[in-house]
Design an enzyme around this catalytic site. Structure first.
Site, PDB file in Angstrom:
ATOM      1  N   HIS A  42       0.853  -1.219   0.000  1.00  0.00           N
ATOM      2  CA  HIS A  42       0.000   0.000   0.000  1.00  0.00           C
ATOM      3  C   HIS A  42       0.874   1.249   0.000  1.00  0.00           C
ATOM      4  O   HIS A  42       0.448   2.304  -0.464  1.00  0.00           O
ATOM      5  CB  HIS A  42      -0.889   0.041   1.256  1.00  0.00           C
ATOM      6  CG  HIS A  42      -1.632  -1.228   1.509  1.00  0.00           C
ATOM      7  ND1 HIS A  42      -2.582  -1.711   0.635  1.00  0.00           N
ATOM      8  CD2 HIS A  42      -1.548  -2.139   2.510  1.00  0.00           C
ATOM      9  CE1 HIS A  42      -3.071  -2.851   1.103  1.00  0.00           C
ATOM     10  NE2 HIS A  42      -2.463  -3.140   2.237  1.00  0.00           N
ATOM     11  N   HIS A  84       5.514   6.619   6.638  1.00  0.00           N
ATOM     12  CA  HIS A  84       5.215   6.161   5.280  1.00  0.00           C
ATOM     13  C   HIS A  84       4.703   7.362   4.490  1.00  0.00           C
ATOM     14  O   HIS A  84       4.502   8.438   5.046  1.00  0.00           O
ATOM     15  CB  HIS A  84       4.152   5.045   5.310  1.00  0.00           C
ATOM     16  CG  HIS A  84       2.877   5.521   5.901  1.00  0.00           C
ATOM     17  ND1 HIS A  84       2.631   5.513   7.271  1.00  0.00           N
ATOM     18  CD2 HIS A  84       1.801   6.104   5.336  1.00  0.00           C
ATOM     19  CE1 HIS A  84       1.453   6.043   7.494  1.00  0.00           C
ATOM     20  NE2 HIS A  84       0.935   6.429   6.352  1.00  0.00           N
ATOM     21  N   HIS A 124       2.099   8.885   1.036  1.00  0.00           N
ATOM     22  CA  HIS A 124       1.001   8.725   0.084  1.00  0.00           C
ATOM     23  C   HIS A 124       1.334   9.667  -1.076  1.00  0.00           C
ATOM     24  O   HIS A 124       1.835  10.777  -0.825  1.00  0.00           O
ATOM     25  CB  HIS A 124      -0.340   9.135   0.701  1.00  0.00           C
ATOM     26  CG  HIS A 124      -0.687   8.369   1.950  1.00  0.00           C
ATOM     27  ND1 HIS A 124      -1.490   7.252   1.959  1.00  0.00           N
ATOM     28  CD2 HIS A 124      -0.297   8.558   3.252  1.00  0.00           C
ATOM     29  CE1 HIS A 124      -1.624   6.800   3.202  1.00  0.00           C
ATOM     30  NE2 HIS A 124      -0.890   7.560   4.001  1.00  0.00           N
ATOM     31  N   GLU A 181      -3.252  13.408   1.075  1.00  0.00           N
ATOM     32  CA  GLU A 181      -4.536  12.934   1.621  1.00  0.00           C
ATOM     33  C   GLU A 181      -5.305  14.151   2.163  1.00  0.00           C
ATOM     34  O   GLU A 181      -6.412  14.427   1.726  1.00  0.00           O
ATOM     35  CB  GLU A 181      -4.273  11.912   2.725  1.00  0.00           C
ATOM     36  CG  GLU A 181      -3.545  10.663   2.194  1.00  0.00           C
ATOM     37  CD  GLU A 181      -3.915   9.404   2.926  1.00  0.00           C
ATOM     38  OE1 GLU A 181      -3.684   9.314   4.141  1.00  0.00           O
ATOM     39  OE2 GLU A 181      -4.466   8.496   2.275  1.00  0.00           O
ATOM     40  N   HIS A 197       3.482  10.633   6.619  1.00  0.00           N
ATOM     41  CA  HIS A 197       2.843  10.378   7.921  1.00  0.00           C
ATOM     42  C   HIS A 197       3.811   9.714   8.879  1.00  0.00           C
ATOM     43  O   HIS A 197       4.317   8.624   8.595  1.00  0.00           O
ATOM     44  CB  HIS A 197       1.618   9.468   7.729  1.00  0.00           C
ATOM     45  CG  HIS A 197       0.487  10.146   7.037  1.00  0.00           C
ATOM     46  ND1 HIS A 197      -0.522   9.457   6.386  1.00  0.00           N
ATOM     47  CD2 HIS A 197       0.203  11.455   6.893  1.00  0.00           C
ATOM     48  CE1 HIS A 197      -1.380  10.308   5.881  1.00  0.00           C
ATOM     49  NE2 HIS A 197      -0.972  11.533   6.168  1.00  0.00           N
ATOM     50  N   THR A 241      -6.115   6.455   7.839  1.00  0.00           N
ATOM     51  CA  THR A 241      -6.675   6.738   6.502  1.00  0.00           C
ATOM     52  C   THR A 241      -6.663   5.499   5.609  1.00  0.00           C
ATOM     53  O   THR A 241      -6.991   5.557   4.437  1.00  0.00           O
ATOM     54  CB  THR A 241      -5.882   7.853   5.782  1.00  0.00           C
ATOM     55  OG1 THR A 241      -4.558   7.361   5.519  1.00  0.00           O
ATOM     56  CG2 THR A 241      -5.827   9.120   6.610  1.00  0.00           C
TER      57      THR A 241
HETATM   58  C1  LIG Z   1      -0.692  -0.142  11.827  1.00  0.00           C
HETATM   59  N1  LIG Z   1      -0.205   1.136  11.410  1.00  0.00           N
HETATM   60  C2  LIG Z   1       1.053   1.652  11.917  1.00  0.00           C
HETATM   61  C3  LIG Z   1      -0.938   1.873  10.498  1.00  0.00           C
HETATM   62  N2  LIG Z   1      -2.154   1.524  10.079  1.00  0.00           N
HETATM   63  N3  LIG Z   1      -2.680   2.336   9.154  1.00  0.00           N
HETATM   64  C4  LIG Z   1      -1.916   3.352   8.770  1.00  0.00           C
HETATM   65  C5  LIG Z   1      -2.261   4.283   7.682  1.00  0.00           C
HETATM   66  N4  LIG Z   1      -1.345   4.088   6.590  1.00  0.00           N
HETATM   67  S1  LIG Z   1      -2.305   5.948   8.152  1.00  0.00           S
HETATM   68  N5  LIG Z   1      -2.282   6.746   6.809  1.00  0.00           N
HETATM   69  O1  LIG Z   1      -1.153   6.217   8.946  1.00  0.00           O
HETATM   70  O2  LIG Z   1      -3.546   6.174   8.827  1.00  0.00           O
HETATM   71  S2  LIG Z   1      -0.462   3.307   9.652  1.00  0.00           S
HETATM   72 ZN   LIG Z   2      -0.745   7.441   5.982  1.00  0.00          ZN
END
Ligand SMILES: CN(C)c1nnc([C@H](N)S(N)(=O)=O)s1
Ligand SMILES: [Zn+2]
Length: 262
Positions: A64, A94, A96, A106, A119, A199
């Site tokens: 992703h 990470h 986007h 985002e 993020h 997100t």
């Molecule tokens: C489990 N973790 C660390 C995360 N789960 N969802 C994530 C999404 N990528 S975000 N964009 O950080 O909400 S990050």
């Molecule tokens: Zn994110």
């Protein structure tokens, strides 16, 4: 196995509510931040980022996004202050991003989109014993969001973009030690903050979002390297470049966005 969420036509953000009903909740992220409607709150203290002896471990492609993970077994990389009551430990960061030359962030600011959004995901290690436990609590997570705008080359980002060819395929992980994300911060730590969610699925509504107003600048060539990543694994013949891995803005549902600046 089975149908998994993603960013395609059949499994993208508009479909996520089928497996994750919270997608239609009242505290979903991202949102469009309207500066004129943000409420300046003088009680908001500055954000305090202590990333000094932070400990990056790996960089990976999770199908992703591209993720840099940190050891979160101690207090070495933490965020506190601002809207946060407790100290939150950095778990990973990470990105986007969009397709060539088009939107990829985002959050949006008065409808303006940026090329990408970084993020930095933190969890409340004062009140909870693990990320998983924190992720289920309204004050469990804090995500620091930084916009990436197209412009001059970003020297520190080269450490990330030069490693991307080694994590081209979903599931690839390599060592990535000694990277300190403070080199990815803009000059100003002025921010907007509001209560929201992850997100991506599971879209838990457990995130205090801290969105920096000032973007960092990266070159189009650097952004192009993110787009050489693939959503699919090495064995999958159906090659799809990793791009447009962003969720569009969600309804504000009466939430107040506060600003740390006037
Ligand atoms: C489990 N973790 C660390 C995360 N789960 N969802 C994530 C999404 N990528 S975000 N964009 O950080 O909400 S990050
Ligand atoms: Zn994110």
């Amino acid at each position: 196995t089975g149908h998994h969420w993603g960013y395609g036509k059949d499994n993208g953000p508009s479909e996520w509510h089928k497996d994750y009903p919270i997608a239609e909740g009242n505290h979903q992220s991202p949102i469009d931040i309207v500066p004129a409607e943000a409420v300046f709150d003088a009680r908001l203290s500055p954000i305090s980022l202590c990333y000094n002896n932070c400990t990056s471990v790996s960089i990976s492609n999770n199908g992703h996004s591209v993720v840099v993970e940190f050891t979160d077994s101690d207090e070495r990389s933490v965020i506190q202050g601002g809207p946060l009551e407790d100290m939150y430990r950095l778990k990973q960061f990470h990105f986007h991003w969009g397709g060539k030359g088009c939107r990829g962030s985002e959050h949006t600011v008065g409808g303006k989109t940026y090329a990408s959004e970084l993020h930095l995901v933190h969890w409340n290690a004062i009140k909870y014993k693990s990320f998983g436990e924190a992720a289920a609590a309204p004050d469990g997570l804090a995500v620091l969001a930084i916009f990436l705008e197209l412009g001059d080359v970003h020297r520190a980002l080269h450490q990330i973009t030069d490693a991307l060819y080694m994590v081209k395929f979903k599931g690839s992980v390599i060592n990535f030690k000694g990277f300190n994300p403070k080199c990815l911060l803009p000059n100003s730590l002025e921010y907007w903050t509001y209560p929201g969610s992850l997100t991506t699925p599971p879209l838990y509504e457990s995130v205090t979002w801290i969105v920096l107003k000032e973007p960092i600048y990266v070159s189009d060539k650097q952004m192009g390297k993110f787009r050489t990543l693939l959503f699919n694994g090495e064995e999958d013949d159906d090659r799809k470049h990793m791009e447009n891995n962003f969720r569009p803005p969600q309804p504000l549902k009466g939430r107040t966005v506060r600003a740390s600046f006037e």
